[in-house]
Design a protein around this motif. Sequence first.
Motif, PDB file in Angstrom:
ATOM      1  N   THR A   1      25.159  24.399  13.900  1.00  0.00           N
ATOM      2  CA  THR A   1      26.185  23.490  14.409  1.00  0.00           C
ATOM      3  C   THR A   1      26.097  23.376  15.924  1.00  0.00           C
ATOM      4  O   THR A   1      25.668  24.292  16.611  1.00  0.00           O
ATOM      5  CB  THR A   1      27.617  23.986  14.052  1.00  0.00           C
ATOM      6  OG1 THR A   1      27.730  25.351  14.456  1.00  0.00           O
ATOM      7  CG2 THR A   1      27.914  23.858  12.579  1.00  0.00           C
ATOM      8  N   CYS A   2      26.521  22.226  16.417  1.00  0.00           N
ATOM      9  CA  CYS A   2      26.464  21.937  17.846  1.00  0.00           C
ATOM     10  C   CYS A   2      27.527  22.755  18.580  1.00  0.00           C
ATOM     11  O   CYS A   2      28.697  22.766  18.190  1.00  0.00           O
ATOM     12  CB  CYS A   2      26.698  20.448  18.057  1.00  0.00           C
ATOM     13  SG  CYS A   2      26.829  20.001  19.796  1.00  0.00           S
ATOM     14  N   SER A   3      27.111  23.421  19.661  1.00  0.00           N
ATOM     15  CA  SER A   3      28.035  24.266  20.416  1.00  0.00           C
ATOM     16  C   SER A   3      29.026  23.430  21.229  1.00  0.00           C
ATOM     17  O   SER A   3      30.010  23.934  21.733  1.00  0.00           O
ATOM     18  CB  SER A   3      27.252  25.196  21.345  1.00  0.00           C
ATOM     19  OG  SER A   3      26.399  24.427  22.180  1.00  0.00           O
ATOM     20  N   ILE A   4      28.774  22.116  21.351  1.00  0.00           N
ATOM     21  CA  ILE A   4      29.671  21.260  22.130  1.00  0.00           C
ATOM     22  C   ILE A   4      30.689  20.560  21.236  1.00  0.00           C
ATOM     23  O   ILE A   4      31.889  20.623  21.490  1.00  0.00           O
ATOM     24  CB  ILE A   4      28.860  20.205  22.917  1.00  0.00           C
ATOM     25  CG1 ILE A   4      27.972  20.916  23.956  1.00  0.00           C
ATOM     26  CG2 ILE A   4      29.782  19.190  23.610  1.00  0.00           C
ATOM     27  CD1 ILE A   4      26.973  20.000  24.590  1.00  0.00           C
ATOM     28  N   CYS A   5      30.202  19.890  20.166  1.00  0.00           N
ATOM     29  CA  CYS A   5      31.117  19.067  19.369  1.00  0.00           C
ATOM     30  C   CYS A   5      31.332  19.593  17.952  1.00  0.00           C
ATOM     31  O   CYS A   5      32.161  19.060  17.217  1.00  0.00           O
ATOM     32  CB  CYS A   5      30.607  17.627  19.321  1.00  0.00           C
ATOM     33  SG  CYS A   5      29.165  17.433  18.265  1.00  0.00           S
ATOM     34  N   GLY A   6      30.569  20.597  17.563  1.00  0.00           N
ATOM     35  CA  GLY A   6      30.767  21.170  16.231  1.00  0.00           C
ATOM     36  C   GLY A   6      30.076  20.405  15.104  1.00  0.00           C
ATOM     37  O   GLY A   6      30.158  20.799  13.939  1.00  0.00           O
ATOM     38  N   TYR A  24      18.341  18.401  16.857  1.00  0.00           N
ATOM     39  CA  TYR A  24      19.191  17.702  17.824  1.00  0.00           C
ATOM     40  C   TYR A  24      20.564  17.459  17.216  1.00  0.00           C
ATOM     41  O   TYR A  24      20.742  17.495  16.000  1.00  0.00           O
ATOM     42  CB  TYR A  24      18.549  16.385  18.271  1.00  0.00           C
ATOM     43  CG  TYR A  24      18.508  15.329  17.200  1.00  0.00           C
ATOM     44  CD1 TYR A  24      17.564  15.387  16.171  1.00  0.00           C
ATOM     45  CD2 TYR A  24      19.431  14.281  17.202  1.00  0.00           C
ATOM     46  CE1 TYR A  24      17.541  14.432  15.184  1.00  0.00           C
ATOM     47  CE2 TYR A  24      19.406  13.312  16.208  1.00  0.00           C
ATOM     48  CZ  TYR A  24      18.463  13.398  15.210  1.00  0.00           C
ATOM     49  OH  TYR A  24      18.446  12.459  14.216  1.00  0.00           O
ATOM     50  N   CYS A  25      21.532  17.219  18.091  1.00  0.00           N
ATOM     51  CA  CYS A  25      22.882  16.877  17.640  1.00  0.00           C
ATOM     52  C   CYS A  25      23.001  15.358  17.641  1.00  0.00           C
ATOM     53  O   CYS A  25      22.900  14.738  18.693  1.00  0.00           O
ATOM     54  CB  CYS A  25      23.938  17.485  18.568  1.00  0.00           C
ATOM     55  SG  CYS A  25      25.588  16.848  18.191  1.00  0.00           S
ATOM     56  N   PRO A  26      23.214  14.745  16.466  1.00  0.00           N
ATOM     57  CA  PRO A  26      23.251  13.275  16.390  1.00  0.00           C
ATOM     58  C   PRO A  26      24.432  12.674  17.155  1.00  0.00           C
ATOM     59  O   PRO A  26      24.412  11.483  17.476  1.00  0.00           O
ATOM     60  CB  PRO A  26      23.356  12.986  14.890  1.00  0.00           C
ATOM     61  CG  PRO A  26      23.746  14.258  14.241  1.00  0.00           C
ATOM     62  CD  PRO A  26      23.384  15.388  15.157  1.00  0.00           C
ATOM     63  N   VAL A  27      25.438  13.482  17.475  1.00  0.00           N
ATOM     64  CA  VAL A  27      26.601  12.960  18.203  1.00  0.00           C
ATOM     65  C   VAL A  27      26.384  13.076  19.719  1.00  0.00           C
ATOM     66  O   VAL A  27      26.541  12.113  20.468  1.00  0.00           O
ATOM     67  CB  VAL A  27      27.897  13.707  17.782  1.00  0.00           C
ATOM     68  CG1 VAL A  27      29.090  13.239  18.612  1.00  0.00           C
ATOM     69  CG2 VAL A  27      28.144  13.500  16.296  1.00  0.00           C
ATOM     70  N   CYS A  28      25.982  14.261  20.172  1.00  0.00           N
ATOM     71  CA  CYS A  28      25.839  14.496  21.619  1.00  0.00           C
ATOM     72  C   CYS A  28      24.547  13.887  22.181  1.00  0.00           C
ATOM     73  O   CYS A  28      24.483  13.550  23.358  1.00  0.00           O
ATOM     74  CB  CYS A  28      25.859  15.981  21.923  1.00  0.00           C
ATOM     75  SG  CYS A  28      27.437  16.759  21.532  1.00  0.00           S
ATOM     76  N   GLN A  29      23.513  13.809  21.372  1.00  0.00           N
ATOM     77  CA  GLN A  29      22.235  13.289  21.868  1.00  0.00           C
ATOM     78  C   GLN A  29      22.066  11.855  21.351  1.00  0.00           C
ATOM     79  O   GLN A  29      21.471  11.610  20.314  1.00  0.00           O
ATOM     80  CB  GLN A  29      21.092  14.203  21.432  1.00  0.00           C
ATOM     81  CG  GLN A  29      21.154  15.560  22.130  1.00  0.00           C
ATOM     82  CD  GLN A  29      20.202  16.567  21.552  1.00  0.00           C
ATOM     83  OE1 GLN A  29      20.592  17.360  20.696  1.00  0.00           O
ATOM     84  NE2 GLN A  29      18.957  16.550  22.003  1.00  0.00           N
TER      85      GLN A  29
HETATM   86 ZN   LIG Z   1      27.189  17.746  19.514  1.00  0.00          ZN
END
Ligand SMILES: [Zn+2]
Length: 270
Positions: free
Chosen positions: A241-246, A261-266
């Motif tokens: 899981t993404c450490s920024i947005c979960g 990669y994080c599909p939301v943050c990247q």
């Molecule tokens: Zn993220």
Amino acid sequence: MPELPEVETVRRTLKNFILHQEIESVEIRYQKIIDGDVALFKQALTHQHIIDIDRYGKYLIFILDDYAFISHLRMEGKYNIKPTGTPYNKHDHVIFHLGNGNDLRYNDTRKFGRMMLVDKDNYRHLPPLSKLGQEPQNAQFEDIYEKIHRSSLPIKTLLLDQSILTGIGNIYANEICFRMRMDPRTRGKRLSKKRVQELIDISKEVLDEAIAQGGTTIHSFDANGIHGLFQVQLDVHEQKTCSICGSDIKKITLNGRGTYYCPVCQKRRY
Ligand SMILES: [Zn+2]
């Protein structure tokens, strides 16, 4: 596979153990590790002292009285220090008998690592090191921008191209894209000058942090020898899981390499 921070950790650790030692003799149990004339390699190193160990990208450079040789660990290469006479491990391929009664042993289960004699005064300007790009720590913006800007390849693939920036492998390429908040598939030519400068700065930052962590994690040789592999705090590589947005981290294959990669943050911008 060791990347720049791991090789730097190997360099620093080795220096504590073998500097100023005389190489009394060299034993080569698997000839292909040596690139070039094996007899010449042995002859050149015998009775030389280890004056310094340098590094460029993922290469170690052993500086001797009159010669130098490079060592690339590739996938699994590592070094051990053992008292001379200790039975060999079957993957000990090159053994340097040192003047202090110890051996420096190069061990490599995959046998992909290579060593090669190089010109002591000019190694940086001759192949293979001359083919490498700049390290992020000393990168010249114009040169890097030029190479990235004219490419349609994904930025992550460009980060792995050792002729642009050297020292970055798959793990840190994933981490750098994450810290850039950039989709790893973004084409090089889509990056503005500002983003390329950020890419250089973040690459330097990620590698420096890993070197610092390696320095605190590894103080000496453990039972497995010094391979430089240590537990680095990773944000995206092999994470769930993404450490920024979960959000869930996605894994894709890009040019044959596992890409996280994080599909939301990247954000996708290509
Ligand atoms: Zn993220």
